[in-house]
Each structure stands twice: as structure tokens, then as C-alpha cells.
Design a protein around this motif. Structure first.
Motif, PDB file in Angstrom:
ATOM      1  N   CYS A 123      51.372  40.826  38.443  1.00 13.54           N
ATOM      2  CA  CYS A 123      50.324  40.373  37.521  1.00 13.54           C
ATOM      3  C   CYS A 123      49.081  39.910  38.273  1.00 13.54           C
ATOM      4  CB  CYS A 123      50.859  39.242  36.643  1.00 13.54           C
ATOM      5  SG  CYS A 123      52.049  39.773  35.391  1.00 13.54           S
ATOM      6  N   LEU A 124      49.281  39.151  39.340  1.00 11.38           N
ATOM      7  CA  LEU A 124      48.137  38.679  40.117  1.00 11.38           C
ATOM      8  C   LEU A 124      47.432  39.838  40.807  1.00 11.38           C
ATOM      9  CD1 LEU A 124      49.534  35.375  41.682  1.00 11.38           C
ATOM     10  CD2 LEU A 124      48.043  35.655  39.692  1.00 11.38           C
ATOM     11  N   GLY A 125      48.195  40.843  41.208  1.00  4.29           N
ATOM     12  CA  GLY A 125      47.583  42.038  41.790  1.00  4.29           C
ATOM     13  C   GLY A 125      46.683  42.745  40.788  1.00  4.29           C
ATOM     14  N   LEU A 126      47.125  42.812  39.520  1.00  2.00           N
ATOM     15  CA  LEU A 126      46.311  43.427  38.472  1.00  2.00           C
ATOM     16  C   LEU A 126      45.068  42.581  38.188  1.00  2.00           C
ATOM     17  CD1 LEU A 126      49.137  44.593  36.042  1.00  2.00           C
ATOM     18  CD2 LEU A 126      47.670  46.041  37.456  1.00  2.00           C
ATOM     19  N   VAL A 127      45.220  41.253  38.287  1.00  2.00           N
ATOM     20  CA  VAL A 127      44.055  40.375  38.126  1.00  2.00           C
ATOM     21  C   VAL A 127      43.024  40.678  39.209  1.00  2.00           C
ATOM     22  CG1 VAL A 127      43.231  37.995  38.271  1.00  2.00           C
ATOM     23  CG2 VAL A 127      45.307  38.502  36.983  1.00  2.00           C
ATOM     24  N   VAL A 128      43.489  40.853  40.439  1.00  2.00           N
ATOM     25  CA  VAL A 128      42.582  41.147  41.555  1.00  2.00           C
ATOM     26  C   VAL A 128      41.898  42.497  41.356  1.00  2.00           C
ATOM     27  CG1 VAL A 128      42.475  41.636  44.033  1.00  2.00           C
ATOM     28  CG2 VAL A 128      43.854  39.717  43.199  1.00  2.00           C
ATOM     29  N   ILE A 129      42.649  43.510  40.908  1.00  2.00           N
ATOM     30  CA  ILE A 129      42.055  44.830  40.666  1.00  2.00           C
ATOM     31  C   ILE A 129      40.994  44.736  39.567  1.00  2.00           C
ATOM     32  CG2 ILE A 129      42.519  47.155  39.783  1.00  2.00           C
ATOM     33  CD1 ILE A 129      45.274  46.961  41.136  1.00  2.00           C
ATOM     34  N   GLY A 130      41.344  44.033  38.471  1.00  2.00           N
ATOM     35  CA  GLY A 130      40.376  43.851  37.400  1.00  2.00           C
ATOM     36  C   GLY A 130      39.153  43.084  37.870  1.00  2.00           C
ATOM     37  N   ALA A 131      39.377  42.069  38.732  1.00  2.00           N
ATOM     38  CA  ALA A 131      38.270  41.272  39.248  1.00  2.00           C
ATOM     39  C   ALA A 131      37.343  42.105  40.122  1.00  2.00           C
ATOM     40  CB  ALA A 131      38.809  40.084  40.036  1.00  2.00           C
ATOM     41  N   ALA A 132      37.917  43.024  40.892  1.00  2.00           N
ATOM     42  CA  ALA A 132      37.098  43.894  41.738  1.00  2.00           C
ATOM     43  C   ALA A 132      36.179  44.769  40.882  1.00  2.00           C
ATOM     44  CB  ALA A 132      37.997  44.766  42.614  1.00  2.00           C
ATOM     45  N   ILE A 133      36.714  45.248  39.740  1.00  2.00           N
ATOM     46  CA  ILE A 133      35.898  46.060  38.832  1.00  2.00           C
ATOM     47  C   ILE A 133      34.837  45.188  38.162  1.00  2.00           C
ATOM     48  CG2 ILE A 133      35.945  47.476  36.740  1.00  2.00           C
ATOM     49  CD1 ILE A 133      38.808  48.288  37.500  1.00  2.00           C
ATOM     50  N   GLY A 134      35.257  44.006  37.705  1.00  2.00           N
ATOM     51  CA  GLY A 134      34.321  43.093  37.053  1.00  2.00           C
ATOM     52  C   GLY A 134      33.228  42.613  37.988  1.00  2.00           C
TER      53      GLY A 134
END
Length: 271
Positions: free
Chosen positions: A70-81
Motif C-alpha cells: 500500500c505504501l509503495g502505491l502511495v509513493v507511485i501515486g505521489a510521484a505522478i501527483g
């Protein structure tokens, strides 16, 4: 009995599944075992005990793995954001809806939980990029502080020095409701232009005090999450509850990061 935390651990469905498993998950002697030869029985009982994961029970490793995902997906989403800050509002709105849906679902949904992590990442990436443009280095400081608080809270919990109690949990729930109402009021006043600034009423000394209070609330929320996981493993909760635990920890860490980011922004703005 778990003290607060993820409601699924206290649900009727969870209790029924835990009772069915029994305290150790051991099965009774079957008819086939009664008719085995002595050597076959010896071979059977000489085998290593099944792990919690093999028995379909909640394990600490499974919670860690699901939370890391889940935290990995947060980081991926944050990179896009971070690259597309315009997606911040979309991430905030969709993340809020998914957060509410996951909180009230009877059974955990891995897909919805992972989608929540991704969309919240979009929001975090956008808001982080905004503050980083104004205060260079603030995001690194906020991330470091967030995981430092998490680590200290975990160490204190494992040592027995910071545990959840029924009285503290009641006080936590009252304080959390009060904090939520204040935040909603502040948002409405900012939206209508009654109060100005980046944080409305949460500016200056008052903003720092409220931020520190919110961080304390978040640390207690972490303790409730840890307690729910410990109770779930001890009582033999189903393995799918690892997703519920991962969702709870992800929500709390995101909340903690945003509060720390806000505190640092206020401090940097006062320099």
C-alpha cells in the motif's frame, strides 16, 4: 478484546470466524487418523507445524507485506501527483470516498484498498510539490519525521510503555470528533473567505498547537492499529484481515505525514 482500531476486528463476522478457528487453529482427530497405522501416525505428527499463513490465519509478515504494498502505491501515486499537481484535487476527492467505503465495508476489498492508496498518493504528491516549491527541503523533513514518529511509537508499544486502554480510547474518540469538527469548520470558513491564509485558523501559534495535538492523536491511532493486529494474530483472525490492518496503518501514516508537513510549513513561514 481489541481496543478501538479497525472495526472489522470487533465485528460479528470476525468473532464468528475466530471462534470457529479456535485459539490455536488445531483440528480435532478425524476418523481417518483413528484408522492410520502407528507408523503413519508417527510420520504425520513428526511433520513441522503449519504456519499461520498456511492455515489461512493472520500473520505479522502478511500485515507487513500488505502495508508495504500500500505504501509503495502511495509513493507511485505521489510521484505522478508531483509531476501533475492538477491531479491533487482528484486524488483528494476520490481518496476520501474510497477511504469511507473501505472503512464501512464488512469484508476488506484488496482492490479498493490499493486504489485508495494510489489516489491518496496523487493528493500527497500534489500538496508536497506545492510546499516544496515554497520551502525547499520540507518534504524530505516531513517524510523523515513521519517515519521517525512511527518507529518511536512502535518501539514504545513493543516495550509496553505506550498501550491502549479503554479510558484512553474513549478520550481519543472524543478528541478525534472534536478535531474533525474543528477542521471541517476551518475548511468552510476558508472556502467562504471568512478567514484567509494558507491554513485559516490553523496558522501561527494556534496552528502549531493544534498540529502537535493532531500528531499525538495520530500516534495513539497507530497504537490502536498495532493492538488490533496483535489481537488478530493472537485470536487467529482470517488472513484477509491483513488488508484491513494495512489500510488502517496507511490511513494513519498519511494523516501523520500531512500534519507534520503542515507544522513544518508554519514553522518555515515564521522564519
Amino acid at each position: 478484546m481489541a481496543l478501538g482500531g479497525n472495526p472489522v476486528f470487533n465485528s460479528k463476522n470476525y468473532r464468528e470466524q475466530t471462534r470457529a478457528a479456535g485459539p490455536t487453529g488445531a483440528a480435532s482427530t478425524t476418523y481417518a487418523e483413528q484408522n492410520m497405522s502407528p507408523q503413519a501416525l508417527q510420520d504425520l505428527y513428526s511433520k513441522p507445524s503449519a504456519s499461520g499463513l498456511q492455515m489461512g490465519r493472520l500473520t505479522y509478515n502478511d500485515v507487513i507485506n500488505k502495508t508495504a504494498l500500500c505504501l509503495g502505491l502511495v509513493v507511485i501515486g505521489a510521484a505522478i501527483g508531483w509531476q501533475l499537481p492538477a491531479l491533487m484535487l482528484v486524488g483528494a476527492l476520490v481518496g476520501l470516498v474510497l477511504g469511507l467505503v473501505n472503512s464501512f465495508k464488512r469484508e476488506p476489498s484488496p482492490i479498493l484498498i490499493m486504489l485508495y492508496a494510489g489516489f491518496e498518493g496523487l493528493f500527497l504528491g500534489g500538496i508536497s510539490a506545492f510546499f516544496e516549491a515554497r520551502y525547499s527541503g520540507i518534504v524530505f523533513q516531513a517524510v523523515l519525521a513521519t517515519f521517525s514518529v512511527f518507529a518511536v511509537t512502535l518501539v514504545l508499544y513493543r516495550s509496553g510503555k505506550y498501550r491502549a486502554t479503554p479510558k484512553m480510547t474513549k478520550m481519543f474518540m472524543i478528541a478525534l470528533i472534536g478535531y474533525g469538527l474543528f477542521s471541517l469548520l476551518n475548511f468552510v470558513l476558508m472556502l467562504t473567505g471568512v478567514v484567509g491564509g494558507e491554513f485559516g485558523m490553523r496558522s501561527g501559534g494556534l496552528g502549531l498547537a493544534i498540529g502537535a495535538f493532531a500528531v499525538l492523536l495520530a500516534t495513539y491511532a497507530l497504537v490502536l492499529d498495532f493492538t488490533s493486529v496483535s489481537e488478530g494474530v493472537r485470536q487467529g483472525a482470517p488472513a484477509k484481515m491483513a488488508w484491513t490492518a494495512a489500510f488502517g496503518l496507511t490511513v494513519t501514516l498519511i494523516w501523520l505525514y500531512v500534519e507534520i508537513l503542515r507544522i513544518l510549513a508554519i514553522l518555515r513561514g515564521n522564519d
